[in-house]
Scaffold this motif. Structure first.
Motif, PDB file in Angstrom:
ATOM      1  N   SER A   1      38.425 -20.362  32.606  1.00  0.00           N
ATOM      2  CA  SER A   1      37.123 -20.444  33.283  1.00  0.00           C
ATOM      3  C   SER A   1      36.076 -20.923  32.287  1.00  0.00           C
ATOM      4  CB  SER A   1      36.698 -19.076  33.841  1.00  0.00           C
ATOM      5  OG  SER A   1      36.263 -18.230  32.793  1.00  0.00           O
TER       6      SER A   1
ATOM      7  N   ASP B   1      26.724 -25.299  26.380  1.00  0.00           N
ATOM      8  CA  ASP B   1      27.173 -24.854  27.695  1.00  0.00           C
ATOM      9  C   ASP B   1      27.002 -26.063  28.622  1.00  0.00           C
ATOM     10  OD1 ASP B   1      27.451 -23.940  30.279  1.00  0.00           O
ATOM     11  OD2 ASP B   1      26.557 -21.985  29.883  1.00  0.00           O
TER      12      ASP B   1
ATOM     13  N   GLN C   1      27.494 -27.311  33.715  1.00  0.00           N
ATOM     14  CA  GLN C   1      26.864 -28.028  34.839  1.00  0.00           C
ATOM     15  C   GLN C   1      26.705 -29.507  34.508  1.00  0.00           C
ATOM     16  OE1 GLN C   1      23.284 -26.071  36.199  1.00  0.00           O
ATOM     17  NE2 GLN C   1      24.295 -24.092  36.392  1.00  0.00           N
TER      18      GLN C   1
ATOM     19  N   TYR D   1      34.834 -24.404  38.094  1.00  0.00           N
ATOM     20  CA  TYR D   1      34.559 -23.670  39.336  1.00  0.00           C
ATOM     21  C   TYR D   1      34.456 -24.701  40.467  1.00  0.00           C
ATOM     22  CZ  TYR D   1      32.115 -20.409  42.440  1.00  0.00           C
ATOM     23  OH  TYR D   1      31.751 -19.613  43.493  1.00  0.00           O
TER      24      TYR D   1
ATOM     25  N   TYR E   1      18.159 -19.891  39.166  1.00  0.00           N
ATOM     26  CA  TYR E   1      18.714 -18.647  39.691  1.00  0.00           C
ATOM     27  C   TYR E   1      17.554 -17.744  40.079  1.00  0.00           C
ATOM     28  CZ  TYR E   1      22.966 -20.612  37.972  1.00  0.00           C
ATOM     29  OH  TYR E   1      24.015 -21.456  37.763  1.00  0.00           O
TER      30      TYR E   1
HETATM   31  C1  LIG Z   1      29.402 -22.074  36.138  1.00  0.00           C
HETATM   32  C2  LIG Z   1      28.712 -21.739  34.867  1.00  0.00           C
HETATM   33  C3  LIG Z   1      29.273 -20.891  33.896  1.00  0.00           C
HETATM   34  C4  LIG Z   1      30.526 -20.083  34.109  1.00  0.00           C
HETATM   35  O1  LIG Z   1      31.611 -20.765  34.559  1.00  0.00           O
HETATM   36  P1  LIG Z   1      32.801 -19.966  35.311  1.00  0.00           P
HETATM   37  O2  LIG Z   1      33.883 -20.977  35.380  1.00  0.00           O
HETATM   38  O3  LIG Z   1      32.279 -19.562  36.637  1.00  0.00           O
HETATM   39  O4  LIG Z   1      33.153 -18.802  34.459  1.00  0.00           O
HETATM   40  C5  LIG Z   1      28.598 -20.729  32.706  1.00  0.00           C
HETATM   41  N1  LIG Z   1      27.419 -21.339  32.479  1.00  0.00           N
HETATM   42  C6  LIG Z   1      26.827 -22.123  33.403  1.00  0.00           C
HETATM   43  C7  LIG Z   1      25.535 -22.780  33.078  1.00  0.00           C
HETATM   44  C8  LIG Z   1      27.452 -22.342  34.628  1.00  0.00           C
HETATM   45  O5  LIG Z   1      26.844 -23.112  35.545  1.00  0.00           O
END
Ligand SMILES: *Cc1c(COP(=O)(O)O)cnc(C)c1O
Length: 385
Positions: free
Chosen positions: A77, A174, A177, A200, A327
């Motif tokens: 994930s 990160d 997205q 996801y 969010y």
């Molecule tokens: C979706 C997301 C995550 C986590 O990803 P998962 O696969 O749901 O664990 C982390 N950071 C951001 C910014 C996300 O959009």
């Protein structure tokens, strides 16, 4: 709902509005790739290599080429990608700085890696990490920074990396997205020490279940990540470090290979939808999101700020138009993270955004007429048309 009676009753008692513009439509995408997906799944079932199989290796190789990096390690994930990245670079016991307005997974991963999350506020212009706040949050205990390329728009990485170099900090993107997004021509995930992706289902590159991946140019991080995701196993039943069950599924990798080949095309559609939204909203005097000069956003989400947000959402919903909020509660206001370190600063920007942001329908298969309908409804709500 199982019985006909129940269906009838609910139709009578509740006025249900048919959805005319969904927020995302995963089925529309599936229909375009159905036969390829089914054949790929079948191949995995025939081969039976469900764990770290052939498709995982191939997908990883294709993703390194896509991102322009040396290594890609498929994991279970996006949250797990961030946790493992932090473990691979030894950020445990230290402080890790990220933003207050991210998905909760970013911060959970920091805590699970036994590091201490420190949150900073964001820029009101692009909703990404405010680099002045970042600089002020750095202490002798800081080990790493996690910039989040929120909504698909890359953070201004050059000045961020300069700050990191000055303080000898590791930087982990990160990019959950931002699959395919570019910063000054280079892909998100290739801009720092490591990049973390989530697959996801509703992400720009989404599996049919959970999945994630870490990119890096560093061979030491890559080999550590390979061990960590698979019980620290070097050769069968020889465990050199403690790891976990954190691998990307072969079935998901096989599906992701098909989608990766189409990702740039889908992202181009998202970009053109965003352009259309922005152009039409401008006619109503409503500003679209800003695309910074350094950024080629992939519009995972199309987010605007509006007054009277809840009433607008209700109105859109009555018109059959779905929307989201990404969010609604900043991390420091979440019950799960009460008492989290705010580096002595406030989060006025993140808190204000949480009250005003609305995410409009966005996916590659969205139609121009649907966008026009959304904008028209917004115009009606504010009495501008
Ligand atoms: C979706 C997301 C995550 C986590 O990803 P998962 O696969 O749901 O664990 C982390 N950071 C951001 C910014 C996300 O959009």
């Amino acid at each position: 709902m199982t019985s006909g009676a129940t269906v009838t009753q609910s139709t009578v008692t509740k006025k249900q509005t048919a959805v005319t513009v969904p927020f995302v439509d995963l089925k529309a995408q599936y229909e375009a790739i159905r036969s390829e997906v089914r054949a790929a799944i079948d191949r995995v079932l025939e081969r039976g290599d469900f764990i770290l199989g052939d498709a995982v290796r191939q997908f990883e190789a294709e993703f390194t080429a896509f991102c322009g990096v040396k290594f890609a390690i498929g994991v279970s994930s996006g949250t797990e990608a961030i946790r493992l990245a932090l473990e691979a670079c030894g950020a445990q016991e230290g402080e890790v700085i990220t933003v207050a307005n991210t998905y909760v997974g970013t911060v959970e991963a920091i805590v699970q890696a036994k590091a201490t999350p420190v949150l900073v506020d964001v820029s009101p212009k692009n909703y990404n990490m405010d680099l002045d706040c970042l600089e002020r949050a750095i202490t002798p205990k800081t080990r790493a920074i996690i910039p989040v390329h929120l909504y698909g728009q890359p953070v201004d990485m050059d000045p961020l990396l300069e700050i990191a170099r000055r303080h000898k900090l590791i930087v982990i993107e990160d990019a959950c997205q931002a699959h395919g997004a570019r910063y000054k021509g280079r892909r998100a995930g290739s801009l720092a020490d490591m990049g973390c992706f989530s697959f996801y289902p509703s992400k720009n590159l989404g599996a049919y279940g959970d999945g994630g991946l870490i990119t890096t140019d560093n061979p030491e991080y890559a080999s550590k990540l390979n061990l960590l995701r698979n019980h620290g196993e070097k050769v069968k039943y020889e465990h050199v470090i403690q790891g976990s069950t954190s691998r990307l599924d072969t079935l998901q990798a096989a599906i992701l290979r098909i989608k990766l080949a189409r990702l740039d095309g889908w992202n181009a559609l998202r970009r053109s939808h965003a352009q259309y939204y922005t152009q039409e909203l401008k006619k109503l005097g409503i500003a679209g999101p800003i695309e910074e000069p350094w950024a080629e956003s992939v519009y995972h989400l199309y987010v605007i700020t509006v007054p009277d947000r809840e009433a607008l959402r209700r109105y859109l919903s009555q018109q059959g138009i779905q929307s989201g909020i990404h969010y609604p509660i900043p991390i420091h206001k979440q019950q799960a993270f009460s008492g989290i370190d705010s580096a002595g600063a406030g989060f006025s920007v993140a808190e204000n955004l949480a009250e005003q942001i609305i995410s409009l329908p966005m996916f590659a298969e969205l139609e121009g007429s649907q966008i026009a309908r959304v904008v028209e409804s917004i115009g009606r709500f504010y009495g501008r048309i």
